[in-house]
Structure formats: structure tokens, C-alpha cells
Design an enzyme around this catalytic site. Structure first.
Site, PDB file in Angstrom:
ATOM      1  CD  GLU A  49      -1.576  -2.310   2.164  1.00 47.99           C
ATOM      2  OE1 GLU A  49      -0.079  -2.519   2.099  1.00 47.99           O
ATOM      3  OE2 GLU A  49      -2.136  -3.001   2.678  1.00 47.99           O
ATOM      4  CB  CYS A  80      -0.531  -0.133   5.044  1.00 49.33           C
ATOM      5  SG  CYS A  80       0.808  -0.704   4.619  1.00 49.33           S
TER       6      CYS A  80
END
Lengths: 151, 151
Positions: A49, A80
């Protein structure tokens, strides 16, 4: 989502890193992708991510992803998830869960639990070191700065 | 800590980014530093701690910071705290608190609250999209991989 999962599978097959893939999509079009590159780049923050968010921001020349969506093969870890909050895409989608990641040996669920704890109860030691008059100097400088760009 | 705070102050003075500075120290010697570079690099993940951790890992050619300590001018946000868990330094020290950061307009405390919430109750929309047989394929590939490097 199929594409994010396929990125994750291929990332393991090529021995590039962990089994995670992510895509940033704008108006239905993928504009950036990322896979886990922790071990191959010696960067513990190079989760799928994060790699995808950084790449999308470079491409759009911005530090904010309003109007974008993120697809990730697995529920984001707290690092993330927080990066998503800082980048502010409109929403995100995930396939596997933090429990699935834990079952495969990843610390995501553990770190969720740790983040929620009082600092003194966490597994990694931390200490507040107060330098009295100095602690707030950076913020005072920020508040009075005429050149700052809020983010 | 004085040095981390000074990095933060200078970062604002030079208009490089937010009022945050960090250092990674090994055996009493600083081996890497970082300041907030979010706006100047268009990277929402370029917080001082992340920049310092990435730099230290490059220097040590590793993705783990065992034997190191981190000094940061402000309590790490959940993204940076989680990055610390993934990088695994021995401990970390901070000066200002998340409340001090909030008073200067930063989302750290808000994101701590958000991370602890059930996904459905968060301010950023997220949805689990299950592709049945596909969700766990990346983990199955990982578990059976003979070339994987755990992290």
C-alpha cells in the site's frame, strides 16, 4: 481486486517480497501499483500500500489522493491504514483479513493490538524525554511560519 | 534529543516540511536522520521517523534495526509507530506528545482513535471484497515458497 491479488501472488513467485499487492485507481483507471518490497529493498516500510501510494502521489504530483481509491490484497496493517489517512483517498477495498495475514505469520494483528495500548504497556520500550522549553519549539516555529504548507 | 528537536526546527525554517525530526542511533552514535518531507517530496509517508528508518536501513543494508534506538522530536503517529514495530529497534524516545501535535493542527491523535475503531465506524470508508478462492492465494503461495525471506 483480482489484479491486486495477482500482483501479490507474482511478488512471491519472483521472490521480491511478501504476499501483498495494491493498486491506486482514479476514475476507474489504475494509476499506480505496489507490491511488498521490504526484503528486496531493505526497507521495512515498503509495504504494497505504501509503495502504491507513493507511486500514485509521484504520478499525480501531489501528497493527497482525494478522488482516488485503493485496492489491496489484504487488510492494511496499522502503518498502511495510517498512511491511507495521511494520503486521504476516498475509500479502500481489501480481500484477505488481518487474521488471514496472522495465520501466514505476519504481525499485522499484533501491531493493531500494540498501537491501541498505553505506551508503557507496549512490547517495544518507549520513553518520553522532555527537554522543558525545547519540546514545543518545532510547533511554535510551525505556527508562526509564513511559508508552511499544511498537509 | 536536542539534535532531533533542532532538526525539526530547521525543517520548518527551511520550509522543507512539517515540524518533526528524528535520529537513529547505534551504540551511542547517530547513523541516520530524517525530517518531515511530505510536501517537498509529494510523499504523504515521508514522516521524520520513516525517513530516518529508511535511511538507517540503507546504511546498514538490512530491514531490521535490532541494536538501534530511535529519537524523535514528537510521539510517533500510528504510521510511524507501526513502522517502528516492523523495523524493530530496541526502543525509542520522544519529546512532544500526540496532544502537542494535535494542538498544532496535526492528525496524529485523530488517527490513533481511528485505527482502534472497527472498520465500519471509521471516517474513511473501507469494504472487504472477497473473491472466494482467490483471497488466500497469495498466502498459500508464500507458505509453500522455498525462496521466501521472512521479515
Amino acid at each position: 481486486m483480482k489484479q491486486a491479488i495477482e500482483l501479490a501472488v507474482q511478488n512471491v513467485k519472483t521472490a521480491n517480497g511478501g504476499p501483498f499487492g495494491a493498486l491506486v485507481v482514479q476514475d476507474g483507471t489504475p494509476i499506480a501499483s505496489g507490491t511488498n518490497l521490504v526484503t528486496v529493498t531493505n526497507d521495512p516500510t515498503a509495504h504494497a500500500e505504501i509503495v502504491a501510494i507513493r507511486s500514485a502521489c509521484q504520478r499525480l504530483e501531489t501528497f493527497q489522493l482525494a478522488g482516488c481509491e485503493l485496492y489491496t490484497s489484504c487488510e492494511p496493517c496499522p502503518m498502511c491504514l495510517s498512511a491511507i489517512y495521511w494520503a486521504r483517498p476516498d475509500r479502500f477495498y481489501y480481500a484477505a483479513s488481518r487474521a488471514d495475514a496472522a495465520a501466514a505469520g505476519f504481525d499485522d494483528a499484533f501491531i493493531y493490538d500494540q498501537v491501541a495500548l498505553h505506551p508503557e504497556r507496549r512490547a517495544i520500550d518507549s520513553h518520553r524525554v522532555s527537554l522543558e522549553g525545547d519540546d514545543l519549539r518545532p510547533f511554535e516555529e510551525w505556527i508562526s511560519s509564513l511559508r508552511k504548507i499544511p498537509y
